[in-house]
Design an enzyme around this catalytic site. Structure first.
Site, PDB file in Angstrom:
ATOM      1  N   CYS A 123      73.436  34.673 -55.788  1.00 43.41           N
ATOM      2  CA  CYS A 123      72.684  34.293 -54.572  1.00 43.41           C
ATOM      3  C   CYS A 123      72.714  32.770 -54.539  1.00 43.41           C
ATOM      4  O   CYS A 123      71.739  32.108 -54.891  1.00 43.41           O
ATOM      5  CB  CYS A 123      71.259  34.827 -54.621  1.00 43.41           C
ATOM      6  SG  CYS A 123      71.180  36.626 -54.819  1.00 43.41           S
TER       7      CYS A 123
ATOM      8  N   ALA B 165      73.305  30.024 -52.353  1.00 41.18           N
ATOM      9  CA  ALA B 165      72.828  28.947 -51.468  1.00 41.18           C
ATOM     10  C   ALA B 165      71.458  28.445 -51.909  1.00 41.18           C
ATOM     11  O   ALA B 165      70.662  29.228 -52.404  1.00 41.18           O
ATOM     12  CB  ALA B 165      72.767  29.455 -50.034  1.00 41.18           C
ATOM     13  N   PRO B 166      71.181  27.138 -51.779  1.00 36.88           N
ATOM     14  CA  PRO B 166      72.030  26.062 -51.234  1.00 36.88           C
ATOM     15  C   PRO B 166      72.971  25.398 -52.251  1.00 36.88           C
ATOM     16  O   PRO B 166      73.587  24.393 -51.957  1.00 36.88           O
ATOM     17  CB  PRO B 166      70.990  25.055 -50.745  1.00 36.88           C
ATOM     18  CG  PRO B 166      69.826  25.242 -51.664  1.00 36.88           C
ATOM     19  CD  PRO B 166      69.829  26.683 -52.083  1.00 36.88           C
ATOM     20  N   GLY B 167      73.069  25.935 -53.473  1.00 37.24           N
ATOM     21  CA  GLY B 167      74.127  25.492 -54.382  1.00 37.24           C
ATOM     22  C   GLY B 167      73.739  24.585 -55.526  1.00 37.24           C
ATOM     23  O   GLY B 167      74.612  24.073 -56.222  1.00 37.24           O
TER      24      GLY B 167
ATOM     25  N   ASP C 269      76.950  40.547 -49.330  1.00 39.45           N
ATOM     26  CA  ASP C 269      75.685  41.131 -49.748  1.00 39.45           C
ATOM     27  C   ASP C 269      75.789  41.468 -51.234  1.00 39.45           C
ATOM     28  O   ASP C 269      76.659  42.235 -51.651  1.00 39.45           O
ATOM     29  CB  ASP C 269      75.471  42.400 -48.896  1.00 39.45           C
ATOM     30  CG  ASP C 269      74.231  43.166 -49.274  1.00 39.45           C
ATOM     31  OD1 ASP C 269      73.651  42.884 -50.343  1.00 39.45           O
ATOM     32  OD2 ASP C 269      73.842  44.063 -48.504  1.00 39.45           O
TER      33      ASP C 269
ATOM     34  N   CYS D 272      62.048  32.113 -58.638  1.00 45.20           N
ATOM     35  CA  CYS D 272      61.089  31.008 -58.516  1.00 45.20           C
ATOM     36  C   CYS D 272      59.736  31.587 -58.136  1.00 45.20           C
ATOM     37  O   CYS D 272      59.037  31.079 -57.270  1.00 45.20           O
ATOM     38  CB  CYS D 272      61.569  29.947 -57.529  1.00 45.20           C
ATOM     39  SG  CYS D 272      61.915  30.571 -55.881  1.00 45.20           S
TER      40      CYS D 272
END
Length: 435
Positions: A254, A256-258, A307, A376
């Site tokens: 998953c 993004a944002p990297g 996905d 998180c």
């Protein structure tokens, strides 16, 4: 619901803030409305607009708790409620002179079409301005969480409850991660010192720097050249928990944002790294970040919109970093709109999605490979409990204990809680495939 008559251009700054608060109350994320709303605000006022909007959201439930006793009957009016919270926030938490805070907020109520209720707003704010100290104490004592979340945090962390509520109301520090391919932390600290920018080295991350002041990130030395990224200190620990990834095939499930992907490329030379995310728009940022950090030249990076519950690898991979979708309660200091946007019913759906992604990604991992599960969040149901269930259902999985001087040991994995002046709430669990 709202009877907002005036064109946006004629509204005062407080009315602009209230419109943003209303958008969040109506379920829009702050990120999605901020750019559009801030464009109407004059350059001179943008700093104050930011402070008032984020501060109000951060203190939202605490402001609500101290406002309720001041009302003889429920307001049932989101705009006027926002006016009151904004007025109280200015009086109790900012250096805005009381007379200005009151008159500007009352004017905003009128401009937004609530003249009949502007007298109520005026009366309540005047009372609070006379009894500032009492109300400041009450605000500090309020836990400031929506009640469903307070109950969960109390159940999960009874001995940390008071600190957690207090810490989640603070602003998070601004932390950089230096790009070691370009500059060492010591060198970058010297560069900042020469520019008279106050900063200090992070304690837990060996590449982290905390800035003592806020400002425009893009103005810092070395930004364009890719000398650093902005990343929370506790998030920076992710790359330190991975095995040596040189010449390995890695999936960032998953991505993004990297931030984590870039950190892996700063530390290792993988044979190939596949970055997945279901959001094509956010994946554009991944590509932009890698370009700015000059990490895309030497690395074989494939960025795929997919996905994570369905994507399959051509052959089993060596390592998977799964920064799972979560409630994000651990990063609420940076995204205070989460207090209003997240609902109790979201948690079950999120836990279910995490479980699906975990089960599917586990099948893409080769025997002897490592999966690092990250969230998180600070809620045990998304973290420790998710892992307890995973190990119960996967006999081919073995936890590799994280030996570290940070966080709290859980049944499986380690949990970092958000701390004032330090990092956000993160959970890590390292799993090896043994059969």
């Amino acid at each position: 619901m709202s009877q907002i008559h005036s064109s946006a251009k004629n509204l005062n700054l407080r009315a602009q803030v209230i419109k943003t608060l209303l958008a969040v109350q109506n379920g829009q994320s702050l990120t999605s409305v901020l750019n559009q709303h801030i464009n109407i605000v004059s350059d001179r006022d943008r700093g104050l607009y930011h402070e008032l909007t984020l501060g109000c959201l951060r203190q939202w439930h605490a402001l609500k708790a101290i406002t309720l006793p001041l009302l003889t009957k429920p307001l049932e009016n989101d705009a006027v409620e926002s006016c009151l919270y904004l007025g109280l926030y200015q009086l109790l938490c900012t250096r805005v002179p009381p007379h200005a805070a009151i008159s500007e907020t009352v004017t905003a109520a009128k401009q937004l079409g609530y003249e009949p209720l502007s007298g109520l707003v005026n009366a309540i704010l005047r009372r609070v301005s006379r009894e500032t100290e009492q109300f400041q104490t009450a605000l500090e004592q309020a836990h400031g969480l929506p009640s469903w979340l307070y109950k969960r945090v109390k159940k999960d962390w009874p001995e940390h409850l008071e600190d957690l509520c207090k810490n989640l109301k603070q602003t998070a520090p601004l932390t950089l991660r230096v790009n070691e391919r370009q500059v060492s932390r010591a060198e970058y600290l010297e560069i900042l010192e020469e520019e008279q920018i106050d900063a200090h080295a992070c304690e837990l991350s060996d590449v982290g720097i905390t800035l003592e002041q806020t400002g425009n990130i893009t103005d810092l030395p070395g930004f364009e050249a890719g000398g650093f990224s902005v990343q929370d200190e506790h998030a920076q620990l992710c790359a330190t928990l991975l095995p040596n990834l040189d010449d390995q095939v890695v999936v960032d499930a998953c991505a993004a944002p990297g931030g984590k992907l870039a950190h892996i490329l700063e530390r290792f030379n993988p044979k190939k790294i596949i970055a997945l995310d279901h959001d094509a728009k956010r994946l554009l940022r991944v590509a932009e970040n890698l370009e700015r950090l000059e990490l895309n030249e030497h690395a074989n990076v494939e960025i795929i919109t997919a996905d994570a519950t369905k994507w399959t690898a051509e052959q089993p991979v060596d390592c998977i970093v799964l920064d799972a979708p979560c409630s994000a309660i651990g990063v609420m200091r940076r995204h205070p709109d989460i207090r209003l946007l997240r609902h109790s019913t979201d948690i079950e759906k999120t836990v279910d999605l995490q479980k699906k992604i975990l089960a599917h990604m586990w099948q893409q991992l080769k025997v002897g490979g490592t999966l690092l599960y990250v969230t998180c969040s600070i809620l045990k149901v998304e973290n420790e409990q998710q892992m307890v269930n995973f190990f119960a259902e996967h006999a081919d999985a073995k936890e590799i204990k994280i030996e570290a001087n940070w966080g709290l040991t859980q049944i499986h994995g380690r949990q970092l809680l958000p701390e004032t002046g330090y990092g956000d709430g993160f959970y890590y669990c390292r799993i090896e495939k043994i059969a």
